[in-house]
Design a protein around this motif. Structure first.
Motif, PDB file in Angstrom:
ATOM      1  N   PHE A   1      -9.073 -41.882 -16.439  1.00 10.89           N
ATOM      2  CA  PHE A   1      -8.855 -40.445 -16.238  1.00 10.89           C
ATOM      3  C   PHE A   1      -7.679 -39.953 -17.082  1.00 10.89           C
ATOM      4  O   PHE A   1      -7.754 -38.929 -17.744  1.00 10.89           O
ATOM      5  CB  PHE A   1      -8.575 -40.142 -14.760  1.00 10.89           C
ATOM      6  CG  PHE A   1      -9.784 -40.284 -13.867  1.00 10.89           C
ATOM      7  CD1 PHE A   1     -11.048 -39.916 -14.308  1.00 10.89           C
ATOM      8  CD2 PHE A   1      -9.655 -40.761 -12.576  1.00 10.89           C
ATOM      9  CE1 PHE A   1     -12.162 -40.036 -13.479  1.00 10.89           C
ATOM     10  CE2 PHE A   1     -10.759 -40.885 -11.737  1.00 10.89           C
ATOM     11  CZ  PHE A   1     -12.014 -40.524 -12.189  1.00 10.89           C
TER      12      PHE A   1
ATOM     13  N   TYR B   1      -8.088 -35.377 -10.916  1.00 15.53           N
ATOM     14  CA  TYR B   1      -8.736 -36.474 -10.184  1.00 15.53           C
ATOM     15  C   TYR B   1      -7.960 -36.699  -8.895  1.00 15.53           C
ATOM     16  O   TYR B   1      -6.779 -36.345  -8.788  1.00 15.53           O
ATOM     17  CB  TYR B   1      -8.827 -37.758 -11.013  1.00 15.53           C
ATOM     18  CG  TYR B   1      -7.510 -38.456 -11.281  1.00 15.53           C
ATOM     19  CD1 TYR B   1      -6.776 -38.181 -12.423  1.00 15.53           C
ATOM     20  CD2 TYR B   1      -7.019 -39.416 -10.390  1.00 15.53           C
ATOM     21  CE1 TYR B   1      -5.581 -38.837 -12.678  1.00 15.53           C
ATOM     22  CE2 TYR B   1      -5.819 -40.077 -10.641  1.00 15.53           C
ATOM     23  CZ  TYR B   1      -5.104 -39.788 -11.783  1.00 15.53           C
ATOM     24  OH  TYR B   1      -3.920 -40.431 -12.022  1.00 15.53           O
TER      25      TYR B   1
ATOM     26  N   ALA C   1     -13.398 -36.514  -9.470  1.00 16.16           N
ATOM     27  CA  ALA C   1     -12.881 -35.843 -10.664  1.00 16.16           C
ATOM     28  C   ALA C   1     -13.515 -34.464 -10.773  1.00 16.16           C
ATOM     29  O   ALA C   1     -14.676 -34.286 -10.401  1.00 16.16           O
ATOM     30  CB  ALA C   1     -13.192 -36.659 -11.916  1.00 16.16           C
TER      31      ALA C   1
END
Ligand code: ATP
Ligand code: MG
Length: 425
Positions: A34, A108, A132
Motif C-alpha cells: 500500500f 488503507y 483499501a
C-alpha cells in the motif's frame, strides 16, 4: 466450589502466538505494498452511530437486516460495532472536510469487523479485514489499480490460485432499464425463489442474482445480463477495466451474476475467489460507490474500495507456507541468586540492543535450563555460575556446533553485541 470456566463468545476467536507471526507477516506485506502505491493508513473507531451503516449499507441488505451488533448505550444512543470499514472512512472524509484540501485520497486500514452471522469455517462474528479505498477518481484506472493490488498482494503471499470476478452494476442512468427487465423474470421465477429472495424481489431485486441458494441460482440462470443494458459511459468504463486487466496479466472472469450486497455500489464490482477455501470462496470483495459520499451529506465524489477477508487469507497462507517463530539468539542459564541477578541485568541490556534473549527467572538446575534453551531453539547459551563470576569468565556455548568458549565478564554486553551483530565490513 468449582467455578465454571468462562469461554469466549460464539463466533469470536483468539489468534494465538504461533499464528500471530503469520498475521504480522501478511500485515507487513500489505502495508509495504500500500505504501509503495501511495496509500496512507487511516484508523477509524470500532463503533459508530447505527444510522451511518443503515444509511450507507442500505436497509435491505443482509448486514443491516440481520447481522449488525447494535445496542443502545447507557445514554440511549443507538450504536453499532462496525460491520465494514468503508462507511466509517466516508464519514471521516466528510467530517474532516478532506475534499476541500485535496479530494484525491488513497487510504488503507486493517482491523476487526463484526457481523452476527452463523459461525462456521471461514465465517466469524468478529473477523478482520484489510481494506483499501480510493476517493476522488472517476477514471477506470482506480478500479484497475485496486484489482491489480489485490493480485500483487496474493502473489507476494504465494497465493496463486485466485481469479478476479468482475461485473459492472451500471449507474443511475442505465440501471433502471435493467431493473425493469429483471422485474419481469423475477415474477416468473417467484415460485422457485427462497424466502429471502421473495423479500428482495421488490426491495432490492439485484441481490436476487447474487443469492447462493441453488434453487434461486437455477431460477435466475436465464436472467438478462446487466452488461447488455449499460449506457455508453458505463460500457467504455467497463471495457477499459477488462482490457487493461488482460494487458497486465491479471486473471479475471466476467461474472454477470456478481452483485455486491451493498446498495451503494455503482459500475465496477469485483470479488476475488480462490479454490483454496471450500465453501467460503470469496477472499476479497470490492467495488465502486460513486453515490455514497454525497448521499451521506458530503460532496459529490467518486470512490472505490475493497476489503480482504484477513481470516480467510491467513487460513490459505498458513496452509501453503507455515511460518517459523523466531528463536532467541541467546539463552542465559544462571545458577544461584547472584548469577541470576547479574544475568537479568545483562538480558535487559541485550534486549535493548535488539538481541533476542531468554532466561528463566526462577531457581532451576543447569539441566532444566539447558532443556529450556533446546525447547526454544536458542542459538547460543551463556552459562553463568557463581564460580564463573568469581573467575571473571563465563561460558558461551554454540548449540548447533556444540563448541564453547570463555568470555570475560568485563564489558560482557559489549562483547556479546559484537558477536551477535557484527559491524558491517
Ligand atoms: P460473503 O459472501 O462471504 O458473506 P460478503 O459479501 O458479506 O462475503 P464483504 O462484505 O464484501 O463480504 O467483505 C469482504 C470480505 O470479507 C469477504 O470476501 C470475506 O473474505 C470477508 N468476510 C465477510 N464476512 C466474513 C465473516 N463473517 N467472517 C470472515 N470473513 C468474512
Ligand atoms: Mg456476508
Amino acid at each position: 466450589m468449582n467455578p465454571t470456566n468462562i469461554q469466549l463468545i460464539r463466533g469470536f476467536k483468539d489468534i494465538l502466538p504461533g499464528e500471530t507471526e503469520l498475521w504480522q507477516h501478511i500485515e507487513r506485506t500489505a502495508i509495504t505494498l500500500f505504501e509503495d502505491f501511495g496509500y496512507r493508513e487511516i484508523r477509524i473507531p470500532i463503533m459508530e452511530k447505527t444510522e451511518l451503516f443503515a444509511r450507507s449499507i442500505g436497509e435491505d441488505t443482509d448486514i443491516v437486516e440481520k447481522e449488525m451488533y447494535t445496542f443502545a448505550d447507557r445514554g440511549g444512543d443507538l450504536l453499532t460495532l462496525r460491520p465494514e470499514a468503508t462507511a466509517c472512512i466516508c464519514r471521516s472524509y466528510i467530517q474532516h472536510k478532506m475534499a476541500a484540501q485535496d479530494p484525491v485520497r488513497k487510504f488503507y486500514t486493517i482491523g476487526p469487523m463484526f457481523r452476527r452471522e452463523r459461525p462456521q469455517k471461514g465465517r466469524y462474528r468478529q473477523f478482520y479485514q484489510i481494506d483499501a479505498e480510493i476517493f476522488g477518481i472517476a477514471a477506470p484506472f482506480a478500479d484497475i489499480e485496486l484489482i491489480f493490488l489485490l493480485r500483487t498482494l496474493f502473489d507476494r503471499l504465494n497465493v496463486t490460485d485466485t481469479t478476479a470476478h468482475v461485473n459492472s452494476l451500471g449507474c443511475p442512468v442505465c440501471r433502471p432499464r435493467f431493473k425493469a427487465a429483471l422485474a419481469q423474470i423475477l415474477d416468473q421465477a417467484a415460485p422457485h425463489l427462497c424466502a429471502d429472495c421473495l423479500r428482495r424481489k421488490d426491495r432490492n431485486p439485484l441481490r436476487v442474482l447474487d443469492c447462493k441458494v441453488p434453487g434461486c441460482r437455477k431460477a435466475m440462470a436465464g436472467a438478462p445480463s446487466i452488461l447488455d443494458y449499460l449506457c455508453d459511459d458505463c460500457r467504455t468504463h467497463f471495457s477499459t477495466v477488462t482490457d487493461t486487466l488482460a494487458k497486465l496479466g491479471v486473471p479475471f472472469e466476467i461474472d454477470k451474476q456478481l452483485v455486491r450486497g451493498l446498495d451503494y455500489y455503482t459500475r465496477t464490482a469485483f470479488e476475488i475467489q480462490t479454490g483454496a477455501l471450500g465453501a467460503q470462496s470469496a477472499v476479497a470483495g470490492g467495488g465502486r460507490y460513486d453515490g455514497l459520499i454525497e448521499s451521506l451529506g458530503g460532496p459529490a465524489m467518486p470512490a472505490i474500495g475493497f476489503a480482504v477477508g484477513f481470516d480467510r487469507l491467513a487460513e490459505i497462507v498458513a496452509a501453503t507456507a507455515p511460518l517459523a517463530t523466531r528463536p532467541p539468539a541467546l539463552f542465559i542459564a544462571a545458577l544461584g541468586d547472584t548469577a541470576r541477578r547479574q544475568a537479568f541485568e545483562w538480558s535487559t541490556a541485550l534486549g535493548v540492543a535488539g538481541i533476542g534473549v531468554s532466561m528463566l527467572y526462577e531457581d532451576r538446575s543447569l539441566k532444566a535450563q539447558m532443556k529450556q534453551a533446546n525447547r526454544l531453539n536458542a542459538g547460543q547459551v551463556l552459562i553463568v555460575g557463581e564460580s564463573e563470576l568469581a573467575a571473571g569468565q563465563v561460558v558461551l556455548r554454540d548449540m548447533a556446533s556444540k563448541t564453547q568458549r570463555e568470555i570475560p565478564v568485563t564489558a560482557l554486553v559489549k562483547t556479546l553485541i559484537e558477536i551477535f551483530s557484527p559491524a558491517p565490513v
